[in-house]
Structure formats: structure tokens, C-alpha cells
Design a protein around this motif. Structure first.
Motif, mmCIF file in Angstrom:
data_model
loop_
_atom_site.group_PDB
_atom_site.id
_atom_site.type_symbol
_atom_site.label_atom_id
_atom_site.label_comp_id
_atom_site.label_asym_id
_atom_site.label_seq_id
_atom_site.Cartn_x
_atom_site.Cartn_y
_atom_site.Cartn_z
ATOM 1 N N GLU A 75 -1.031 -6.179 13.322
ATOM 2 C CA GLU A 75 -0.732 -7.276 12.732
ATOM 3 C C GLU A 75 0.560 -7.256 11.767
ATOM 4 O O GLU A 75 0.899 -8.439 11.299
ATOM 5 C CB GLU A 75 -1.912 -7.875 11.580
ATOM 6 C CG GLU A 75 -2.147 -7.251 10.509
ATOM 7 C CD GLU A 75 -3.152 -5.729 10.463
ATOM 8 O OE1 GLU A 75 -3.042 -5.332 9.483
ATOM 9 O OE2 GLU A 75 -3.470 -5.449 11.535
ATOM 10 N N LYS A 76 0.809 -6.012 11.542
ATOM 11 C CA LYS A 76 2.198 -5.721 10.795
ATOM 12 C C LYS A 76 3.261 -5.644 11.564
ATOM 13 O O LYS A 76 3.268 -5.448 12.974
ATOM 14 C CB LYS A 76 2.024 -4.860 9.897
ATOM 15 C CG LYS A 76 0.889 -4.823 8.892
ATOM 16 C CD LYS A 76 0.970 -3.619 7.823
ATOM 17 C CE LYS A 76 -0.349 -3.901 6.975
ATOM 18 N NZ LYS A 76 -0.739 -2.751 6.075
ATOM 19 N N LYS A 77 4.501 -5.840 11.126
ATOM 20 C CA LYS A 77 5.771 -5.758 11.595
ATOM 21 C C LYS A 77 6.862 -4.719 10.602
ATOM 22 O O LYS A 77 6.423 -4.595 9.295
ATOM 23 C CB LYS A 77 6.668 -7.068 11.730
ATOM 24 C CG LYS A 77 7.776 -7.100 12.564
ATOM 25 C CD LYS A 77 8.344 -8.560 12.303
ATOM 26 C CE LYS A 77 9.575 -8.596 13.067
ATOM 27 N NZ LYS A 77 10.193 -10.209 13.018
ATOM 28 N N LEU A 78 7.627 -4.016 11.203
ATOM 29 C CA LEU A 78 8.337 -3.129 10.554
ATOM 30 C C LEU A 78 9.941 -3.689 9.981
ATOM 31 O O LEU A 78 10.331 -4.466 11.228
ATOM 32 C CB LEU A 78 8.744 -1.694 11.410
ATOM 33 C CG LEU A 78 7.526 -0.861 11.439
ATOM 34 C CD1 LEU A 78 7.762 0.065 12.628
ATOM 35 C CD2 LEU A 78 6.832 -0.068 10.110
ATOM 36 N N GLU A 79 10.256 -2.956 9.009
ATOM 37 C CA GLU A 79 11.394 -3.732 8.580
ATOM 38 C C GLU A 79 12.227 -2.429 7.683
ATOM 39 O O GLU A 79 11.417 -1.517 7.101
ATOM 40 C CB GLU A 79 11.735 -4.803 7.584
ATOM 41 C CG GLU A 79 11.565 -6.226 8.326
ATOM 42 C CD GLU A 79 11.783 -7.368 7.432
ATOM 43 O OE1 GLU A 79 12.111 -7.005 6.255
ATOM 44 O OE2 GLU A 79 11.528 -8.210 7.840
#
Length: 134
Positions: A75-79
Motif C-alpha cells: 500500500e506504500k509508495k517510494l520517494e
């Protein structure tokens, strides 16, 4: 007049040295990098338990680092929060808005890697290099 050109040249050199030596590649462009990058990114969606990073060599000796979170954090996204160059290059990631991938990943380009590479989140938790074999 000559002094102005010299001054302009010095300013251009200073500005060129201040540019970041990393970039984030949009996933739509992954096919432009190399077939190996595209295959690995596709494998991440098939093998969604892979968490870590893999380094690839791309154009002109530059490097591409693919960092993946694994399905437990789908459910997470990377930056990228920053890249620190020292005796060890360090890439820090920060939480971002939600992703819709089985295994969220990010493509980080680096001009070069000298010495050890450390990939970690902002809390200091490190990612291990994956054992990807083609």
C-alpha cells in the motif's frame, strides 16, 4: 567586456557543480533504459516478496538502482528524500502516497557509485541487495 564573459563562465561552472547527481526515472520510461531493467521490474510484480535493491549499469556507465518494498508494504509508495555522497553513497527513502503495485518500487539513477552503497529509509532501516539472477 572580457571580464563579464569570464565571470559568466565561472558562474556556469558553479551552477553545473550544484546540480544533483541523481534522478528518479518515471516508470513509463523503463523500457528506454535497458531490457534488463524492464525484466527486473516485471519480475518484482511477479515475485512480490522481493524487498531490497538491485544496481544496474545503464548508458555511459551511469547506474540505476531499483529499490522495492515487497508485498508486505504494497500500500506504500517510494520517494527519494536524498542521496548523500561520502565514502559510502547513501540513498534515503521516505513514505509517500499510496501505490497500486503488488511490489512498490522506485528507479533511482546515479551518475556514479564509488565505494559501498547503502540504501535506507529515513528511520535508518537498511535495504539489502537482492540476489537477482537473469
Amino acid at each position: 567586456m572580457r571580464f563579464r564573459w569570464v565571470w559568466l563562465f565561472v558562474i556556469m561552472l558553479l551552477l553545473a557543480g550544484c546540480q544533483p547527481s541523481y534522478w528518479v526515472l518515471e516508470k513509463d520510461w523503463i523500457g528506454e533504459g535497458s531490457l534488463e531493467l524492464e525484466l527486473y521490474a516485471n519480475d518484482l510484480q511477479t515475485h512480490d516478496d522481493v524487498k531490497g535493491y538491485q544496481v544496474f549499469t545503464i548508458l555511459e556507465g551511469r547506474k540505476m538502482v531499483i529499490v522495492s518494498l515487497g508485498s508486505s508494504e504494497k500500500e506504500k509508495k517510494l520517494e527519494v528524500s536524498g542521496v548523500k555522497y561520502s565514502p559510502k553513497e547513501t540513498i534515503k527513502r521516505k513514505p509517500a502516497p499510496k501505490a497500486n503495485e503488488k511490489n512498490p518500487y522506485i528507479l533511482i539513477g546515479l551518475d556514479k557509485i564509488e565505494g559501498d552503497l547503502i540504501v535506507q529509509d529515513e528511520l535508518g532501516d537498511r535495504f539489502e541487495e537482492t540476489d537477482y539472477q537473469q
